[in-house]
Design a protein around this motif. Structure first.
Motif, PDB file in Angstrom:
ATOM      1  N   GLU A   6      89.206 -20.643  64.001  1.00 41.89           N
ATOM      2  CA  GLU A   6      88.188 -21.612  63.534  1.00 41.89           C
ATOM      3  C   GLU A   6      89.061 -22.874  63.141  1.00 41.89           C
ATOM      4  O   GLU A   6      90.131 -22.872  62.502  1.00 41.89           O
ATOM      5  CB  GLU A   6      87.472 -20.962  62.601  1.00 41.89           C
ATOM      6  CG  GLU A   6      86.685 -19.814  62.682  1.00 41.89           C
ATOM      7  CD  GLU A   6      87.020 -18.632  62.232  1.00 41.89           C
ATOM      8  OE1 GLU A   6      86.328 -17.444  62.151  1.00 41.89           O
ATOM      9  OE2 GLU A   6      88.480 -18.568  62.257  1.00 41.89           O
ATOM     10  N   SER A   7      88.426 -23.998  62.813  1.00 42.37           N
ATOM     11  CA  SER A   7      88.996 -25.086  62.295  1.00 42.37           C
ATOM     12  C   SER A   7      87.852 -26.043  62.094  1.00 42.37           C
ATOM     13  O   SER A   7      86.617 -25.827  62.358  1.00 42.37           O
ATOM     14  CB  SER A   7      89.667 -25.959  63.326  1.00 42.37           C
ATOM     15  OG  SER A   7      89.255 -26.358  64.274  1.00 42.37           O
ATOM     16  N   LEU A  20      82.372 -27.421  62.779  1.00 39.16           N
ATOM     17  CA  LEU A  20      83.431 -26.470  62.725  1.00 39.16           C
ATOM     18  C   LEU A  20      83.664 -25.973  64.410  1.00 39.16           C
ATOM     19  O   LEU A  20      82.589 -25.866  65.146  1.00 39.16           O
ATOM     20  CB  LEU A  20      82.856 -25.082  62.127  1.00 39.16           C
ATOM     21  CG  LEU A  20      82.653 -25.253  60.699  1.00 39.16           C
ATOM     22  CD1 LEU A  20      82.310 -23.928  60.020  1.00 39.16           C
ATOM     23  CD2 LEU A  20      83.659 -25.890  59.971  1.00 39.16           C
ATOM     24  N   THR A 124      87.486 -20.240  57.697  1.00 40.14           N
ATOM     25  CA  THR A 124      87.895 -21.678  57.473  1.00 40.14           C
ATOM     26  C   THR A 124      86.990 -22.002  56.387  1.00 40.14           C
ATOM     27  O   THR A 124      85.563 -21.664  56.267  1.00 40.14           O
ATOM     28  CB  THR A 124      87.679 -22.918  58.506  1.00 40.14           C
ATOM     29  OG1 THR A 124      88.030 -24.105  58.094  1.00 40.14           O
ATOM     30  CG2 THR A 124      86.292 -22.938  58.908  1.00 40.14           C
TER      31      THR A 124
END
Length: 130
Positions: A6-7, A20, A124
């Motif tokens: 995830e980012s 996201l 995240t």
């Protein structure tokens, strides 16, 4: 080896937006249902958006309906969560998770972290604060 990364998390003021991403490797995302699940401190993991593996149908709980949108790009093997009109109560660690072949997703989404997903990302942090 399957990986979900995830980012896109961060600090955003109330009313703001974040998008996201969940980059997936080691499996064909088109064959998997996807859930975005969040966990706030002291609370259970809550499903916030889910998308079916079959027909891209989506489900959102009332807490985020109209504000969050889940999508996926199977060519990039990536899932997304667009979050608008963010509220302080949206503050949590957000995880993406996948499960093979689930087509009826309402129960999957409502169970959140209690659903038996096949793979999870590392999460995240999203913080909504002024």
């Amino acid at each position: 080896q399957v990986q979900l990364v995830e980012s896109g998390g961060g600090l955003v003021p109330p009313g703001g937006s974040l998008k996201l991403s969940c980059a997936v490797s080691g499996l064909n995302l088109a064959e998997y249902a996807i859930g975005w699940v969040r966990q706030a401190p002291g609370k259970e993991r809550e499903g916030v958006s889910c998308i079916s593996s079959e027909d891209d149908s989506t489900f959102y709980p009332d807490s985020v309906k109209g504000r969050f949108t889940i999508s996926k790009d199977t060519a990039k093997n990536t899932a997304y969560l667009q979050m608008n009109s963010l509220k302080p109560e949206d503050t949590a660690v957000y995880y993406c998770a996948v499960v093979y072949g689930v087509t009826v997703i309402q129960r999957m989404c409502m169970l959140g972290g209690k659903w038996n997903y096949d793979f999870w990302g590392q999460g995240t942090q999203v913080t909504v604060s002024s």
